[in-house]
Design a protein around this motif. Structure first.
Motif, PDB file in Angstrom:
ATOM      1  N   ILE A  77      -2.434  -4.312  -2.029  1.00 41.08           N
ATOM      2  CA  ILE A  77      -2.905  -4.352  -0.639  1.00 41.08           C
ATOM      3  C   ILE A  77      -2.290  -3.220   0.165  1.00 41.08           C
ATOM      4  CG2 ILE A  77      -2.929  -5.702   1.506  1.00 41.08           C
ATOM      5  CD1 ILE A  77      -2.809  -8.234  -0.273  1.00 41.08           C
ATOM      6  N   CYS A  78      -3.126  -2.542   0.952  1.00 38.92           N
ATOM      7  CA  CYS A  78      -2.673  -1.581   1.955  1.00 38.92           C
ATOM      8  C   CYS A  78      -3.214  -2.034   3.301  1.00 38.92           C
ATOM      9  CB  CYS A  78      -3.197  -0.176   1.667  1.00 38.92           C
ATOM     10  SG  CYS A  78      -2.357   0.691   0.355  1.00 38.92           S
ATOM     11  N   ASN A 118      -0.421   6.541  -4.554  1.00 39.02           N
ATOM     12  CA  ASN A 118       0.929   6.008  -4.772  1.00 39.02           C
ATOM     13  C   ASN A 118       0.899   4.490  -4.912  1.00 39.02           C
ATOM     14  OD1 ASN A 118       2.246   8.465  -4.768  1.00 39.02           O
ATOM     15  ND2 ASN A 118       2.681   8.412  -2.577  1.00 39.02           N
ATOM     16  N   ARG A 119       0.085   3.821  -4.111  1.00 40.09           N
ATOM     17  CA  ARG A 119      -0.003   2.354  -4.187  1.00 40.09           C
ATOM     18  C   ARG A 119      -0.648   1.918  -5.500  1.00 40.09           C
ATOM     19  NH1 ARG A 119       1.505  -1.803  -5.009  1.00 40.09           N
ATOM     20  NH2 ARG A 119       0.974  -3.751  -3.999  1.00 40.09           N
ATOM     21  N   LYS A 121      -0.387   3.334  -8.305  1.00 38.67           N
ATOM     22  CA  LYS A 121       0.558   3.542  -9.412  1.00 38.67           C
ATOM     23  C   LYS A 121       1.593   2.424  -9.484  1.00 38.67           C
ATOM     24  CE  LYS A 121       0.211   8.549  -9.156  1.00 38.67           C
ATOM     25  NZ  LYS A 121       0.837   9.735  -8.570  1.00 38.67           N
ATOM     26  N   GLN A 122       1.770   1.700  -8.379  1.00 35.69           N
ATOM     27  CA  GLN A 122       2.762   0.646  -8.350  1.00 35.69           C
ATOM     28  C   GLN A 122       2.238  -0.588  -9.081  1.00 35.69           C
ATOM     29  OE1 GLN A 122       3.327   0.110  -4.155  1.00 35.69           O
ATOM     30  NE2 GLN A 122       4.398   2.043  -3.904  1.00 35.69           N
ATOM     31  N   PRO A 123       3.152  -1.430  -9.587  1.00 36.52           N
ATOM     32  CA  PRO A 123       2.702  -2.649 -10.262  1.00 36.52           C
ATOM     33  C   PRO A 123       1.925  -3.545  -9.319  1.00 36.52           C
ATOM     34  CG  PRO A 123       5.118  -2.442 -10.296  1.00 36.52           C
ATOM     35  CD  PRO A 123       4.580  -1.282  -9.525  1.00 36.52           C
ATOM     36  N   LYS A 124       1.067  -4.366  -9.896  1.00 38.93           N
ATOM     37  CA  LYS A 124       0.269  -5.298  -9.079  1.00 38.93           C
ATOM     38  C   LYS A 124       1.148  -6.408  -8.564  1.00 38.93           C
ATOM     39  CE  LYS A 124      -4.143  -4.350 -11.154  1.00 38.93           C
ATOM     40  NZ  LYS A 124      -5.363  -4.836 -11.694  1.00 38.93           N
TER      41      LYS A 124
END
Length: 124
Positions: A77-78, A118-119, A121-124
Motif C-alpha cells: 500500500i502507498c 521502491n515499494r 521491491k519491499q516484501p508484501k
C-alpha cells in the motif's frame, strides 16, 4: 512483465497521471475514482500494490487501506496526499497498518516512479 497496480483517487486527473506513468514502464493499472466501488469489486490476490489518495469523500484512504488489508493481507500500500497536516493528524488512528510509502502531491513522474518501484521491491 510489470506489476498489477490499483489506483484509487477521486481526482480523475491525478488518477490518470499515475496510470499513464505506470503503464509507460510496463505495469498494468486499474483505476477507481470511488472507494466504495472498489470495496464492492475488490478481488484478493489480484493486485501487487494499492495507491490510494487519503482525502476522499465518504471513505478516506486510511479507512480504505484498512479494509483492503483485511481482504488481502499481502497487498502493498502507498498513500498519496497533498495535505501533510491531515496525514500527520490521522495516521495515529491507524497505527496497526504499516504505511511506509507516502506519495506527496504534487509529484513529478520520476519521483513518483521511484517511490512506487521502491515499494514494489519491499516484501508484501
Amino acid at each position: 512483465m510489470g506489476n498489477n497496480i490499483l489506483i484509487v483517487d477521486d481526482d480523475v486527473g491525478t488518477a490518470l497521471f499515475f496510470k499513464i506513468c505506470l503503464e509507460d514502464v510496463g505495469h498494468q493499472v486499474t483505476i477507481f475514482n470511488d472507494p466504495g466501488s472498489l470495496l464492492e469489486e475488490f478481488e484478493p490476490g489480484v493486485y501487487d500494490l494499492l495507491i490510494t489518495d487519503i482525502r476522499m469523500p465518504r471513505i478516506n484512504g486510511f479507512e480504505l487501506a484498512s479494509r483492503i488489508r483485511i481482504m488481502d493481507s499481502k497487498i502493498r500500500i502507498c498513500l498519496a496526499t497533498a495535505f501533510e497536516e491531515y496525514y500527520q493528524s490521522i495516521i495515529k488512528s491507524y497505527s496497526d497498518l504499516s504505511f511506509n510509502c507516502i506519495i506527496r502531491k504534487p509529484i513529478n513522474k520520476d519521483s513518483f516512479l521511484e517511490i512506487v518501484e521502491n515499494r514494489l521491491k519491499q516484501p508484501k
